[in-house]
Design a protein around this motif. Structure first.
Motif, short mmCIF file in Angstrom:
data_model
loop_
_atom_site.label_atom_id
_atom_site.label_comp_id
_atom_site.label_asym_id
_atom_site.label_seq_id
_atom_site.Cartn_x
_atom_site.Cartn_y
_atom_site.Cartn_z
N TYR A 49 45.07 58.50 42.15
CA TYR A 49 43.68 58.01 42.14
C TYR A 49 43.39 57.22 40.87
N ILE A 50 42.53 56.23 41.03
CA ILE A 50 41.95 55.48 39.90
C ILE A 50 40.46 55.75 39.95
N PHE A 51 39.95 56.49 39.00
CA PHE A 51 38.53 56.85 38.98
C PHE A 51 37.75 55.89 38.08
N GLU A 52 36.69 55.34 38.63
CA GLU A 52 35.79 54.48 37.85
C GLU A 52 34.47 55.20 37.66
N THR A 53 34.04 55.34 36.41
CA THR A 53 32.80 56.06 36.14
C THR A 53 31.56 55.26 36.55
N HIS A 54 31.70 53.92 36.54
CA HIS A 54 30.60 53.04 36.97
C HIS A 54 31.11 51.61 36.93
N PHE A 55 30.28 50.67 37.29
CA PHE A 55 30.63 49.25 37.16
C PHE A 55 30.40 48.85 35.70
N HIS A 56 31.47 48.69 34.98
CA HIS A 56 31.39 48.44 33.54
C HIS A 56 30.79 47.07 33.25
N ALA A 57 30.02 47.01 32.16
CA ALA A 57 29.41 45.75 31.74
C ALA A 57 30.14 45.11 30.57
N ASP A 58 30.80 45.92 29.77
CA ASP A 58 31.37 45.40 28.52
C ASP A 58 32.84 45.04 28.61
N PHE A 59 33.48 45.34 29.70
CA PHE A 59 34.87 44.93 29.88
C PHE A 59 35.19 44.84 31.37
N VAL A 60 36.26 44.12 31.68
CA VAL A 60 36.73 44.00 33.05
C VAL A 60 37.82 45.04 33.27
N SER A 61 37.65 45.85 34.29
CA SER A 61 38.58 46.93 34.58
C SER A 61 39.83 46.42 35.29
N GLY A 62 40.91 47.19 35.16
CA GLY A 62 42.16 46.86 35.84
C GLY A 62 42.33 47.60 37.15
N HIS A 63 41.25 48.15 37.69
CA HIS A 63 41.34 49.02 38.86
C HIS A 63 41.98 48.35 40.08
N VAL A 64 41.59 47.11 40.37
CA VAL A 64 42.10 46.45 41.57
C VAL A 64 43.59 46.13 41.43
N ASP A 65 43.98 45.56 40.29
CA ASP A 65 45.40 45.26 40.06
C ASP A 65 46.24 46.53 40.09
#
Length: 471
Positions: A49-65
């Motif tokens: 699993y890749i858990f995201e706490t929220h839609f981040h504003a200060d950086f781009v997450s690597g979740h999709v890749d």
């Protein structure tokens, strides 16, 4: 069970890598995913699993890749609406990773989809929370970033956060470990500690926002008081995290395109690219390509790029120290600046060898400043934060923080000379490059900033100059 906090200082951001019995979970990964893939291979575990706490504003997450590379499922908390395949969990839903469990605690307030992940260990004991931007060490998430998306005021979001903290987090055992998404230096809070790990009990005792007898009204007032406007790029990063973005490898390949010095200027003109010079301020002051903006890589690089350039779609062409091209591209990609045209092959030295035009900044030492300045007559702009300025500053200096340069630059009289300084020279050189790029040359920048000025006999005070306009 193993928990690793992967802390990135330049973003003050913490991602988390958790393993148990051959399986792994990653929480809030950064955009470049290879370091996580390397860990999975090293530990011979499968990412579940890749858990995201929220839609981040200060950086781009690597979740999709990361999901594409591993087939791991992306998990968000309730109310999230990602535009890619993901699990939108329900409140209290439990996910199993090896011999441990991760429970979703919906904790809206910073954003409405914000969720805290509670790790339950092999014995069934509540072990730790991964609190995202809901709870920091010494602070809580600012409630003003999601106002438009949530159709709520910052006060309404703050009230929501108040109840999330008290009904979900403060009821946990005092020995539960707190792993936040950010530490001091992040713009996602206002009073964060330099510490990046704590416990629920410690936070109840020391965090102003978790006082036992605090009323909702008191919480709203204290959490919303003194909030500075969020950086302009925040909303664009949220959109990228919701929609998904182009792969990091694509961005890296574009940024690593080497452009010969003879072609460099024409490429910049044809693409409308901003020339971003990431060398240190001392080298930049001695010579740079005209119209370049200097934001040094050895500093709060990505946040300042985001705050001052703002539009993540802006084409950018780079001038870096030789050998630091990939690092620069990586750090820009973390805050969503993907439209990279390439970099100057051979660095600034290659430009010099072509004999093309070079610009410089009029920089003097603090000792020269002490000899020249006439308090009460000379104009002085101190671009440090208001808190730094109010603690101590040069007498009669104006406080014009760098973060708001696009506003105060309009008040400058181009016919009046002024001195410019920050704390140590990093921020003042950013300002100097912006000023010169916009046609202002009527200033002198001070090497070493206030730290150096403080060692001279220039009069200093903590009395705040109230004047607003530089005429």
């Amino acid at each position: 069970m193993q928990i690793e906090q992967i802390y990135t200082g330049c973003l003050a951001q913490g991602a988390y890598y958790i393993t148990s019995n051959g399986e792994a979970a990653i929480i809030d990964p950064l955009r470049e995913v290879q370091p996580y893939l390397d860990r999975l291979i090293r530990d011979d575990v499968k990412l579940k699993y890749i858990f995201e706490t929220h839609f981040h504003a200060d950086f781009v997450s690597g979740h999709v890749d990361l999901s594409k590379e591993t087939d791991a499922k992306i998990v968000y908390g309730p109310t999230a609406k990602p535009e890619f395949e993901a699990i939108v969990a329900t409140d209290n839903q439990i996910f199993e990773v090896g011999n441990i469990k991760i429970k979703v605690l919906h904790t809206p307030g910073h954003t409405m989809e914000s969720s805290t992940y509670l790790l339950i260990d092999e014995s069934g004991k509540n072990h730790a929370i991964f609190s995202g931007d809901t709870l920091f060490i010494g602070d809580v998430g600012r409630p003003d970033l999601a106002q438009k998306a949530a159709s709520m005021t910052q006060e309404q979001l703050a009230a929501t956060l108040y109840h999330s903290l008290r009904t979900k987090i403060m009821r946990l055992e005092d020995d539960v470990i707190v792993y936040p998404a950010h530490g001091a230096g992040s713009a996602c809070g206002k009073n964060m500690s330099k510490e990046t790990i704590s416990t629920i009990g410690n936070q109840k005792a020391t965090n102003y926002a978790l006082r036992a007898n605090m009323t909702e009204a008191e919480f709203i007032t204290e959490v919303t008081e003194g909030l500075l406007p969020p950086p302009a790029y925040f909303g664009m990063n949220v959109a990228m995290n919701k929609k998904g973005s182009q792969s990091f490898e694509t961005v890296l390949n574009n940024g690593m395109r080497a452009i010969h010095a003879i072609e460099f200027e024409s490429v910049a003109d044809e693409t409308g690219a901003l020339i971003l010079d990431t060398r240190n301020n001392k080298d930049f002051s001695k010579g740079f390509i005209p119209q370049s903006i200097n934001i040094g890589i050895d500093g709060d690089f990505a946040p300042w790029v985001g705050a001052l350039i703002a539009d993540v779609s802006q084409p950018i062409i780079l001038v870096t120290e030789i050998g630091r091209e990939e690092e620069t591209v990586t750090r820009l990609s973390r805050v969503g600046f993907d439209n990279l045209i390439g970099h100057l092959q051979g660095g600034f030295e290659a430009w010099q060898k072509t004999g093309q035009e070079i610009d410089t900044v009029n920089r003097i030492t603090s000792e020269q400043f002490a000899k020249e300045v006439k308090i009460g007559e000379s104009k002085i702009i101190d671009i440090r934060k208001e808190t730094e300025y109010s603690a101590e500053h040069v007498e009669e200096a104006y406080n014009k923080p760098l973060a708001s340069i696009n506003e105060w630059i309009k008040d400058i009289n181009p016919d009046t000379h002024f001195y410019l300084h920050c704390a140590g020279g990093y921020r003042s050189m950013i300002a100097a490059s912006i000023l010169q790029a916009r046609g202002f040359r009527n200033f002198t920048e001070i090497e070493g900033g206030f730290n150096a000025i403080a060692k001279t006999n220039v009069p200093k005070t903590n009395f705040i100059c109230q004047s607003k306009i530089l005429k």
